[in-house]
Design a protein around this motif. Structure first.
Motif, mmCIF file in Angstrom:
data_model
loop_
_atom_site.group_PDB
_atom_site.id
_atom_site.type_symbol
_atom_site.label_atom_id
_atom_site.label_comp_id
_atom_site.label_asym_id
_atom_site.label_seq_id
_atom_site.Cartn_x
_atom_site.Cartn_y
_atom_site.Cartn_z
ATOM 1 N N MET A 1 0.847 -1.184 0.000
ATOM 2 C CA MET A 1 0.000 0.000 0.000
ATOM 3 C C MET A 1 0.893 1.249 0.000
ATOM 4 S SD MET A 1 -3.012 0.976 2.652
ATOM 5 C CE MET A 1 -2.117 1.814 3.912
ATOM 6 N N TYR A 2 0.448 2.255 -0.683
ATOM 7 C CA TYR A 2 1.209 3.500 -0.687
ATOM 8 C C TYR A 2 0.251 4.677 -0.630
ATOM 9 C CZ TYR A 2 -0.073 3.693 -5.642
ATOM 10 O OH TYR A 2 -0.778 3.732 -6.823
ATOM 11 N N LYS A 3 0.773 5.827 -0.277
ATOM 12 C CA LYS A 3 -0.041 7.039 -0.225
ATOM 13 C C LYS A 3 -0.108 7.638 -1.615
ATOM 14 C CE LYS A 3 -0.889 6.930 4.107
ATOM 15 N NZ LYS A 3 -2.291 6.663 4.494
ATOM 16 N N CYS A 4 -1.305 8.068 -2.001
ATOM 17 C CA CYS A 4 -1.427 8.583 -3.359
ATOM 18 C C CYS A 4 -2.271 9.845 -3.421
ATOM 19 C CB CYS A 4 -2.016 7.507 -4.278
ATOM 20 S SG CYS A 4 -3.750 7.182 -3.976
ATOM 21 N N CYS A 5 -2.179 10.505 -4.551
ATOM 22 C CA CYS A 5 -2.961 11.698 -4.837
ATOM 23 C C CYS A 5 -4.409 11.294 -5.090
ATOM 24 C CB CYS A 5 -2.390 12.391 -6.074
ATOM 25 S SG CYS A 5 -3.253 13.908 -6.500
ATOM 26 N N ILE A 6 -5.362 12.070 -4.571
ATOM 27 C CA ILE A 6 -6.762 11.700 -4.786
ATOM 28 C C ILE A 6 -7.389 12.477 -5.944
ATOM 29 C CG2 ILE A 6 -7.163 10.914 -2.418
ATOM 30 C CD1 ILE A 6 -8.473 13.610 -1.834
ATOM 31 N N ASN A 7 -6.593 13.316 -6.581
ATOM 32 C CA ASN A 7 -7.047 14.006 -7.773
ATOM 33 C C ASN A 7 -7.245 12.982 -8.898
ATOM 34 O OD1 ASN A 7 -7.333 15.647 -10.037
ATOM 35 N ND2 ASN A 7 -5.874 17.154 -9.277
ATOM 36 N N GLU A 8 -8.458 12.926 -9.455
ATOM 37 C CA GLU A 8 -8.750 11.885 -10.446
ATOM 38 C C GLU A 8 -7.826 11.928 -11.652
ATOM 39 O OE1 GLU A 8 -12.731 11.195 -11.880
ATOM 40 O OE2 GLU A 8 -13.461 11.181 -9.808
ATOM 41 N N ARG A 9 -7.419 13.120 -12.014
ATOM 42 C CA ARG A 9 -6.546 13.240 -13.191
ATOM 43 C C ARG A 9 -5.165 12.635 -12.964
ATOM 44 N NH1 ARG A 9 -6.278 19.363 -14.068
ATOM 45 N NH2 ARG A 9 -5.934 19.050 -11.865
ATOM 46 N N ALA B 1 -3.460 12.012 6.796
ATOM 47 C CA ALA B 1 -4.891 11.696 6.830
ATOM 48 C C ALA B 1 -5.617 12.026 5.529
ATOM 49 C CB ALA B 1 -5.547 12.441 7.988
ATOM 50 N N SER B 2 -5.144 13.026 4.799
ATOM 51 C CA SER B 2 -5.910 13.463 3.632
ATOM 52 C C SER B 2 -5.529 12.736 2.348
ATOM 53 C CB SER B 2 -5.748 14.980 3.426
ATOM 54 O OG SER B 2 -4.414 15.292 3.087
ATOM 55 N N SER B 3 -4.411 12.052 2.367
ATOM 56 C CA SER B 3 -4.006 11.376 1.139
ATOM 57 C C SER B 3 -4.838 10.129 0.906
ATOM 58 C CB SER B 3 -2.522 10.991 1.234
ATOM 59 O OG SER B 3 -2.316 10.098 2.301
ATOM 60 N N GLY B 4 -4.875 9.709 -0.313
ATOM 61 C CA GLY B 4 -5.587 8.483 -0.644
ATOM 62 C C GLY B 4 -4.665 7.294 -0.515
ATOM 63 N N ASN B 5 -5.236 6.114 -0.632
ATOM 64 C CA ASN B 5 -4.426 4.902 -0.585
ATOM 65 C C ASN B 5 -4.400 4.241 -1.950
ATOM 66 O OD1 ASN B 5 -3.774 4.970 2.174
ATOM 67 N ND2 ASN B 5 -5.773 4.130 2.684
ATOM 68 N N GLY B 6 -3.225 3.982 -2.421
ATOM 69 C CA GLY B 6 -3.072 3.241 -3.650
ATOM 70 C C GLY B 6 -2.462 1.896 -3.326
ATOM 71 N N PHE B 7 -2.640 0.956 -4.211
ATOM 72 C CA PHE B 7 -2.115 -0.375 -3.947
ATOM 73 C C PHE B 7 -1.374 -0.904 -5.158
ATOM 74 C CE2 PHE B 7 -5.945 0.177 -1.482
ATOM 75 C CZ PHE B 7 -5.553 -0.221 -0.216
ATOM 76 N N VAL B 8 -0.321 -1.609 -4.870
ATOM 77 C CA VAL B 8 0.338 -2.366 -5.924
ATOM 78 C C VAL B 8 0.791 -3.665 -5.292
ATOM 79 C CG1 VAL B 8 2.571 -1.218 -5.561
ATOM 80 C CG2 VAL B 8 2.082 -2.325 -7.741
ATOM 81 N N CYS C 1 -13.391 -8.469 1.294
ATOM 82 C CA CYS C 1 -12.411 -7.892 2.213
ATOM 83 C C CYS C 1 -12.647 -6.386 2.280
ATOM 84 C CB CYS C 1 -10.987 -8.129 1.718
ATOM 85 S SG CYS C 1 -10.465 -9.831 1.890
ATOM 86 N N ASN C 2 -12.305 -5.798 3.392
ATOM 87 C CA ASN C 2 -12.408 -4.352 3.531
ATOM 88 C C ASN C 2 -11.097 -3.710 3.076
ATOM 89 O OD1 ASN C 2 -12.718 -1.712 4.233
ATOM 90 N ND2 ASN C 2 -13.129 -2.106 6.408
ATOM 91 N N ILE C 3 -11.181 -2.926 2.007
ATOM 92 C CA ILE C 3 -9.969 -2.347 1.421
ATOM 93 C C ILE C 3 -9.293 -1.369 2.388
ATOM 94 C CG2 ILE C 3 -11.067 -0.359 0.271
ATOM 95 C CD1 ILE C 3 -9.193 -1.322 -2.202
ATOM 96 N N LYS C 4 -10.035 -0.895 3.387
ATOM 97 C CA LYS C 4 -9.453 0.028 4.353
ATOM 98 C C LYS C 4 -8.777 -0.680 5.520
ATOM 99 C CE LYS C 4 -12.083 4.130 3.300
ATOM 100 N NZ LYS C 4 -13.343 3.860 2.602
ATOM 101 N N SER C 5 -8.853 -1.986 5.523
ATOM 102 C CA SER C 5 -8.237 -2.755 6.605
ATOM 103 C C SER C 5 -6.730 -2.535 6.635
ATOM 104 C CB SER C 5 -8.535 -4.242 6.395
ATOM 105 O OG SER C 5 -7.693 -5.014 7.210
ATOM 106 N N THR C 6 -6.175 -2.452 7.835
ATOM 107 C CA THR C 6 -4.731 -2.245 7.945
ATOM 108 C C THR C 6 -3.980 -3.553 7.718
ATOM 109 O OG1 THR C 6 -4.980 -2.503 10.325
ATOM 110 C CG2 THR C 6 -4.803 -0.253 9.482
#
Ligand code: ZN
Length: 100
Positions: free
Chosen positions: A1-9, A30-37, A67-72
């Motif tokens: 999991m990594y922190k990502c930009c939440i801007n759709e573009r 807290a404000s960043s989105g979560n990205g996954f690879v 599964c809950n994608i927000k799970s730690t």
């Protein structure tokens, strides 16, 4: 999991020092989105392959496995439910879509 930009573009661009290198927005933890690879081991009739999956596919996998994608502990949550039969589309070594 990594922190990502939440801007759709920015297509979940990975943040560097809490800043998006594409649109320049700064984020807090807290404000960043979560990205996954991640990597997914897939066995087909004839062979076993490792594929790379990204945020969208992880979301699809979570839906499939309930599964809950927000799970730690997402990684082990998913692992516990494997193996599972999936239908998927691929492009080279990447899974582009998991069909649910
Ligand atoms: Zn951005």
């Amino acid at each position: 999991m990594y922190k990502c930009c939440i801007n759709e573009r920015c297509y979940k661009r990975k943040l560097r020092e809490n800043r998006c290198s594409s649109c320049g927005l700064s984020y807090t933890e807290a404000s960043s989105g979560n990205g996954f690879v991640g990597k997914l081991l897939v066995k087909t009739d004839s062979e076993v392959n490792t594929f790379t999956i990204f945020t969208q596919q992880v979301e699809q996998l979570c839906k499939l496995l309930e599964c809950n994608i927000k799970s730690t502990s997402l990684e082990s949550d998913i692992a516990k439910k494997l193996p599972v039969n999936i239908k998927f589309q691929k492009m080279e070594q990447k899974i582009t879509k998991i069909l649910v």
